[in-house]
Design a protein around this motif. Structure first.
Motif, PDB file in Angstrom:
ATOM      1  N   ASP A  42      -1.752   5.660   0.420  1.00  0.00           N
ATOM      2  CA  ASP A  42      -0.899   6.498  -0.461  1.00  0.00           C
ATOM      3  C   ASP A  42      -1.651   7.145  -1.668  1.00  0.00           C
ATOM      4  O   ASP A  42      -1.262   8.089  -2.301  1.00  0.00           O
ATOM      5  CB  ASP A  42       0.418   5.836  -0.932  1.00  0.00           C
ATOM      6  CG  ASP A  42       1.281   5.720   0.145  1.00  0.00           C
ATOM      7  OD1 ASP A  42       1.179   6.172   1.145  1.00  0.00           O
ATOM      8  OD2 ASP A  42       2.306   4.910  -0.335  1.00  0.00           O
ATOM      9  N   ILE A  43      -2.723   6.320  -2.206  1.00  0.00           N
ATOM     10  CA  ILE A  43      -3.524   6.737  -3.424  1.00  0.00           C
ATOM     11  C   ILE A  43      -4.898   7.060  -2.711  1.00  0.00           C
ATOM     12  O   ILE A  43      -5.442   6.311  -1.946  1.00  0.00           O
ATOM     13  CB  ILE A  43      -3.480   5.819  -4.322  1.00  0.00           C
ATOM     14  CG1 ILE A  43      -2.194   5.617  -4.931  1.00  0.00           C
ATOM     15  CG2 ILE A  43      -4.579   6.263  -5.493  1.00  0.00           C
ATOM     16  CD1 ILE A  43      -1.998   4.404  -5.995  1.00  0.00           C
ATOM     17  N   THR A  69      -4.883  11.332  -6.296  1.00  0.00           N
ATOM     18  CA  THR A  69      -3.697  11.932  -5.779  1.00  0.00           C
ATOM     19  C   THR A  69      -3.037  10.636  -5.218  1.00  0.00           C
ATOM     20  O   THR A  69      -3.535   9.390  -5.057  1.00  0.00           O
ATOM     21  CB  THR A  69      -3.978  12.657  -4.572  1.00  0.00           C
ATOM     22  OG1 THR A  69      -4.646  12.114  -3.595  1.00  0.00           O
ATOM     23  CG2 THR A  69      -4.761  14.194  -4.805  1.00  0.00           C
ATOM     24  N   GLY A  70      -1.577  10.734  -5.499  1.00  0.00           N
ATOM     25  CA  GLY A  70      -0.707   9.665  -5.388  1.00  0.00           C
ATOM     26  C   GLY A  70      -0.305   9.007  -6.821  1.00  0.00           C
ATOM     27  O   GLY A  70      -0.747   9.466  -7.590  1.00  0.00           O
ATOM     28  N   SER A  71       0.809   8.253  -6.568  1.00  0.00           N
ATOM     29  CA  SER A  71       1.291   7.686  -7.896  1.00  0.00           C
ATOM     30  C   SER A  71       0.604   6.167  -8.168  1.00  0.00           C
ATOM     31  O   SER A  71       1.097   5.257  -7.479  1.00  0.00           O
ATOM     32  CB  SER A  71       2.768   7.279  -7.741  1.00  0.00           C
ATOM     33  OG  SER A  71       3.481   8.695  -7.609  1.00  0.00           O
ATOM     34  N   ARG A 105       0.419   3.075 -10.382  1.00  0.00           N
ATOM     35  CA  ARG A 105       1.021   2.240 -11.292  1.00  0.00           C
ATOM     36  C   ARG A 105       0.042   1.553 -12.244  1.00  0.00           C
ATOM     37  O   ARG A 105      -0.961   1.018 -11.872  1.00  0.00           O
ATOM     38  CB  ARG A 105       1.753   1.274 -10.644  1.00  0.00           C
ATOM     39  CG  ARG A 105       2.727   0.349 -11.786  1.00  0.00           C
ATOM     40  CD  ARG A 105       3.707  -0.378 -11.106  1.00  0.00           C
ATOM     41  NE  ARG A 105       4.349  -1.301 -12.175  1.00  0.00           N
ATOM     42  CZ  ARG A 105       4.716  -2.596 -12.089  1.00  0.00           C
ATOM     43  NH1 ARG A 105       4.335  -3.123 -11.103  1.00  0.00           N
ATOM     44  NH2 ARG A 105       5.424  -3.057 -12.898  1.00  0.00           N
ATOM     45  N   CYS A 145      -2.052   0.331  -6.539  1.00  0.00           N
ATOM     46  CA  CYS A 145      -1.042   1.121  -5.640  1.00  0.00           C
ATOM     47  C   CYS A 145       0.308   0.419  -5.733  1.00  0.00           C
ATOM     48  O   CYS A 145       0.361  -0.846  -5.365  1.00  0.00           O
ATOM     49  CB  CYS A 145      -1.776   1.261  -4.355  1.00  0.00           C
ATOM     50  SG  CYS A 145      -0.416   1.876  -3.248  1.00  0.00           S
TER      51      CYS A 145
END
Length: 123
Positions: free
Chosen positions: A10-11, A51-53, A55, A68
């Motif tokens: 995801d990241i 890229t990606g969210s 935390r 992640c």
């Protein structure tokens, strides 16, 4: 070009800037978060595309750690008063072309291993 990702993908991150200061961190925070020592290198924040969210966790008054939120991979570390960002060498996809330069926070290392590679050690 170095490219990396978290365990679930995801990241993702990449940089074409020369990675600096490849090191192994033995501090208690890195050991707790990674389950062992944490290997990283750094670039200027502007030189790392993420890229990606991510935390962000403020692990102290002077630094934060990026993980992640899906798989828990510990990917980034940055000091609040610097313009660089460290990224996990273990998250790089493929060879890094880097060699470790030093061990840091060795005064805080675990008692269950020795550092015997001859690299400089910083307390």
């Amino acid at each position: 070009m170095l490219k990396g990702s978290c365990l679930c993908g995801d990241i993702q991150f990449e940089t074409s800037a020369p990675a600096q200061g490849p090191s192994m961190c033995h501090c208690s925070q890195c050991r707790k978060q990674s389950g062992g020592v944490w290997s990283s290198a750094y670039v200027h924040e502007n030189d790392l595309k993420i890229t990606g969210s991510v935390r962000w966790f403020a692990s102290s008054a002077t630094a934060k750690r990026g993980i992640c939120p899906q798989c828990g991979s510990f990917l980034f570390w940055t000091a609040t008063d610097e313009d660089t960002i460290s990224f996990a060498l273990g998250a790089i996809d493929g060879p890094t072309g880097l060699s470790l330069q030093k061990h840091i926070f060795v005064a805080d290392k675990g008692d269950y291993y020795d550092i015997a590679d001859g690299l400089p050690q910083k307390d």
